[in-house]
Design an enzyme around this catalytic site. Sequence first.
Site, short mmCIF file in Angstrom:
data_model
loop_
_atom_site.label_atom_id
_atom_site.label_comp_id
_atom_site.label_asym_id
_atom_site.label_seq_id
_atom_site.Cartn_x
_atom_site.Cartn_y
_atom_site.Cartn_z
CG ASP A 106 43.63 38.33 39.17
OD1 ASP A 106 42.64 38.85 38.61
OD2 ASP A 106 43.89 38.48 40.39
CE LYS A 157 39.66 42.34 47.92
NZ LYS A 157 40.45 43.22 47.11
CG ASP A 215 41.10 36.17 42.20
OD1 ASP A 215 42.27 35.76 42.18
OD2 ASP A 215 40.81 37.34 42.49
N1 GDD Z 1 47.99 48.10 35.58
C1 GDD Z 1 47.74 47.85 36.85
N2 GDD Z 1 48.18 48.77 37.78
N3 GDD Z 1 47.09 46.74 37.21
C2 GDD Z 1 46.85 46.54 38.52
C3 GDD Z 1 47.26 47.42 39.53
C4 GDD Z 1 47.99 48.62 39.12
O1 GDD Z 1 48.40 49.45 39.93
N4 GDD Z 1 46.86 46.93 40.74
C5 GDD Z 1 46.22 45.77 40.48
N5 GDD Z 1 46.22 45.52 39.15
C6 GDD Z 1 45.61 44.37 38.46
C7 GDD Z 1 46.03 43.02 39.01
O2 GDD Z 1 47.12 42.51 38.27
C8 GDD Z 1 44.78 42.17 38.79
O3 GDD Z 1 44.77 41.62 37.47
C9 GDD Z 1 43.64 43.18 38.88
O4 GDD Z 1 44.22 44.47 38.69
C10 GDD Z 1 42.91 43.13 40.23
O5 GDD Z 1 43.85 43.30 41.28
P1 GDD Z 1 43.95 42.23 42.46
O6 GDD Z 1 45.05 42.71 43.36
O7 GDD Z 1 44.03 40.85 41.93
O8 GDD Z 1 42.58 42.50 43.21
P2 GDD Z 1 41.68 41.49 44.05
O9 GDD Z 1 41.70 40.13 43.47
O10 GDD Z 1 42.04 41.65 45.48
O11 GDD Z 1 40.21 42.14 43.87
C11 GDD Z 1 39.73 42.48 42.58
O12 GDD Z 1 39.25 41.33 41.89
C12 GDD Z 1 38.10 40.68 42.50
C13 GDD Z 1 37.72 39.52 41.61
O13 GDD Z 1 38.75 38.62 41.54
C14 GDD Z 1 38.61 43.51 42.73
O14 GDD Z 1 38.29 43.97 41.44
C15 GDD Z 1 37.36 42.90 43.40
O15 GDD Z 1 36.30 43.85 43.41
C16 GDD Z 1 36.92 41.66 42.62
O16 GDD Z 1 35.80 41.05 43.28
MG MG Z 2 42.77 39.10 42.02
#
Ligand code: GDD
Ligand code: MG
Length: 338
Positions: A106, A157, A215
């Site tokens: 994403d 976080k 993001d």
């Molecule tokens: N296959 C799979 N299975 N993908 C997953 C799962 C799962 O269970 N859970 C989440 N994802 C994918 C989401 O689709 C997304 O592309 C990515 O993993 C990160 O999940 P998000 O839910 O978007 O996390 P975030 O935005 O709160 O935080 C993450 O991204 C940040 C940067 O944008 C973390 O990696 C943070 O450390 C990072 O700073």
């Molecule tokens: Mg994200």
Amino acid sequence: MKAVVLVGGEGTRLRPLTETIPKPLVPLVDRPSLDHVLDHLARHGVHEVVLSSSYLESTFRAFIEARHGDPRITWITEAEPLGTGGAIVNALGAVADGPFLALNGDILTDLDLTAMVAFHRERGAVATIALTHVEDARPFGLVPTEPDGRVIEFREKPTEPVPGDVNAGTYVLEPSVLRAFPVGVPLSIEREIFPRLIAEGLPVYGFRSDAYWLDLGTPAQYLRAHADLLAGRVAGEPAYAAPYLAEGARVHLRARLGKAVVVGPGASVGPDAEVDDSVLLAGAAVEAGARVVGSILGPRSRVGAGATVIDTVLAEGAAVREGAELRGGRVSAGAVAP
Ligand code: GDD
Ligand code: MG
């Protein structure tokens, strides 16, 4: 080089748009956001990609079939969501004949992946995490490093609004260290895998850059991505016209459109309507005299004549009544507001 792209998240913060469209398939200007990610990988010589998700493969079948050429795509469905780390460990068999890339699906970025892989090799790292600087690390993983890039700590976080380098969601990983983790068990790469590698004293590095990075997780960021793409701020992307009118878009001669506006295929803007900083997805309609600002209008949604819609998200097929006023609204698929 191969890559795993994580596309399994629920897109909660992009609701109600994601009630009917999985987040990776939500369009960004002219094609699904996942296309932008895959094209970026292809530009850096990644020819094989594993998409990992707990969504059914069938949800993405049309997308996968429409994409031909680079990179070649394989699909892994998780029976239950395995989390970011579990999903990567689960995909090892398909990618791990050497170091590989893993990406959050994403993110819109023009990060120099080629330079990042070279950095990883030079440092002899077991894991390299792309970092980007933000003023408030709370929605991200805070990753302080030594001057040479060695990661000191990974704090997902953080609760305080601190500035710093955060995880940009792109990694280069050595399969050998990931084989120590159990397969098929939910695991977080941010909360479990990286902290453990760091605690064991293994070489985990951060790759800092000032590449474009966003993001796409919230409506505000989704709109921001459009404004930036249309302004040509993302390297490697097409030079879009601003405002951007897709094929089959209909904009009345007496309508006024701001620059950061996308009118999707078959979408329409009626006479004397005004649209600014907004995205109209396929078939969305803004009727005569309506005003739409800072909003996302889902596929086939409708803003009635003379209505005012500000900072609002309409899901697929949602509607706003004639003359109504909506600020900060979230209208579910097929629903009518107010
Ligand atoms: N296959 C799979 N299975 N993908 C997953 C799962 C799962 O269970 N859970 C989440 N994802 C994918 C989401 O689709 C997304 O592309 C990515 O993993 C990160 O999940 P998000 O839910 O978007 O996390 P975030 O935005 O709160 O935080 C993450 O991204 C940040 C940067 O944008 C973390 O990696 C943070 O450390 C990072 O700073
Ligand atoms: Mg994200």
